[in-house]
Design an enzyme around this catalytic site. Structure first.
Site, short mmCIF file in Angstrom:
data_model
loop_
_atom_site.label_atom_id
_atom_site.label_comp_id
_atom_site.label_asym_id
_atom_site.label_seq_id
_atom_site.Cartn_x
_atom_site.Cartn_y
_atom_site.Cartn_z
N CYS B 32 0.59 -1.29 -0.22
CA CYS B 32 -0.39 0.70 0.28
C CYS B 32 1.25 1.08 -0.09
O CYS B 32 1.97 1.23 0.80
CB CYS B 32 -0.94 -0.06 1.01
SG CYS B 32 -1.70 1.55 1.70
N CYS B 35 0.59 3.72 2.89
CA CYS B 35 1.25 3.10 3.52
C CYS B 35 2.27 2.85 3.90
O CYS B 35 3.19 3.55 5.38
CB CYS B 35 0.83 2.40 4.23
SG CYS B 35 -1.24 1.19 3.98
#
Lengths: 309, 107
Positions: B32, B35
């Site tokens: 991600c 993230c």
């Protein structure tokens, strides 16, 4: 910092990093503000990039950006993982402020802030954002395993997301307000051939329903006007992007849709010493390779400008 | 320098639910992008404010049962736990000043 820098590049992504590579190789000692959470730009949220020339088997979006970043660094670009929060571009010396409170002065600036996901504009879309409403299939698709979810949009990104989401979801319904896709043929055919994807043509999402999380969508047929409700646990919004012009609005000339206007055949804005590239200026093409192309142009334009100033 | 430490299903109760100080749990995954952007910012906050708020990260790929239990559908999601209850949820990657502002009540 009181010294005046040659060049500050605001924004990363293919355009900002390419500008940094060219400017660093031209010994302009550029500073590039990559963005604290947006470093790498839109490609950070993608998976496989299949059409960037030179990568026979494709490359992952984040890996491509990481490579461009390292290439810029190798030539001595100063990479700053922070945001520019304010810009005064009017005078001969441009004054910028970053998220940590530093002031940076520069003779020239390249604007490469890219674009941001467009929202449908529904109140409940905002309220349920992160609770079933998402703009990032690659980030959030995993959480919709074996569920029925909707993707709204008709362009390449919508079709790519829908196709990607079939890895997890039991069914993906692609909702588009027209009766044909804007997406490229190869992507559209891939979607049509996918048994997990159902097309819902001539349909608009008019509300997102659910108390704590997405439970259903209220849909309207754009031809008949008929309103219906259908259960979904997730809604992925892929209806396009808007240029990130907040920091320069009222300073550089924007067109009716908010894109920065550049002089034909160049990256020069209406302000001396201010250049713009990438998705921030591009209505039409919006590809990684075209962003890299205009990023390159902006560095060459800045180099020429600096040689006279 | 302290950084956000990983938690797992095995120690979630001990580290998060039974903690005497507030705990921020960063639900994240390797693949991600946002993230990966917010991770280093949380490490900095852990370093600067670790005495007031414990910062831990939970890999949603490896520990999906906990992610499902807390209804995570989007990452990064940052949940602040006080006395075992979620008292604040921050969804999406945000710049450091914005995160500090969100966490004002805890640091």
């Amino acid at each position: 910092m009181s010294e005046v820098e040659n060049l500050v590049i605001v924004g990363s992504g293919p355009s900002g990093y390419t500008a940094a590579i060219y400017a660093a190789r031209a010994q302009l000692n550029p500073i590039i503000y990559e963005g604290s959470v947006t470093a790498g730009g839109a490609l950070m949220n993608t998976t496989e990039v299949e059409n960037f020339p030179g990568f026979i088997d494709g490359i992952m979006g984040p890996d491509l950006m990481d490579a461009m970043r390292k290439q810029a660094k190798r030539f001595g670009a100063n990479l700053v993982t922070d945001d520019i929060v304010e810009m005064d571009l009017s005078g001969p010396i441009k004054v910028l402020k970053d998220g940590s409170g530093n002031t940076i002065k520069a003779k020239s600036v390249i604007l490469a802030m890219g674009s941001a996901y467009r929202e449908i504009g529904l109140e409940n879309e905002k309220r349920l954002s992160g609770r079933g409403v998402s703009w990032c299939a690659t980030c959030d698709g995993f959480f919709f395993r074996d569920q029925t979810i909707a993707v709204v949009g008709g362009g390449d990104s919508a079709v790519e997301e829908a196709t990607f989401l079939t890895k997890f979801a039991s069914k993906v319904v692609l909702i588009h307000r027209r009766d044909s896709l804007r997406a490229s043929k190869i992507m559209a055919e891939r979607a049509f051939a996918n048994p997990k994807i159902e097309m819902l043509w001539n349909t608009e999402v008019i509300d997102v329903l659910g108390a704590e999380k997405v439970e259903a969508l209220s849909l309207k047929n754009t031809v008949t006007g008929e309103v219906s409700k259908r259960d979904f646990t997730g809604l992925f919004v892929a209806i396009g992007h808007d240029p990130r012009n907040e920091l320069v609005k009222g300073q550089v000339t924007l067109d009716a849709e908010g894109y920065v206007v550049v002089e034909n055949g160049s990256t020069r804005t209406n302000l001396t010493g201010v250049f713009a590239c990438g998705d921030l200026v591009d209505h039409t093409y919006r590809q990684a390779i075209t962003a890299a192309g205009t990023g390159c142009q902006s560095a060459l334009d800045a180099e020429k400008f600096l040689s006279h100033h | 320098m302290s950084a956000a430490t990983p938690v797992t299903t095995a120690n979630f109760e001990e580290v998060v639910l039974k903690s005497s100080t507030p705990v921020l749990v960063d639900f994240w995954a390797e693949w991600c992008g946002p993230c990966r952007a917010v991770g280093p910012i949380l490490d900095q906050i852990a370093d600067e404010h670790g005495d007031k708020i414990k910062i831990v990260k939970l890999n949603t790929d490896e520990e999906s049962a906990i992610a499902i239990k807390y209804g995570i559908t989007s990452i990064p999601t940052l949940n602040v736990f006080v006395n075992g209850e979620v008292v604040k949820t921050i969804i999406g990657a945000k710049p450091k000043p914005a995160l500090l502002k969100e966490l004002e009540g805890f640091i």
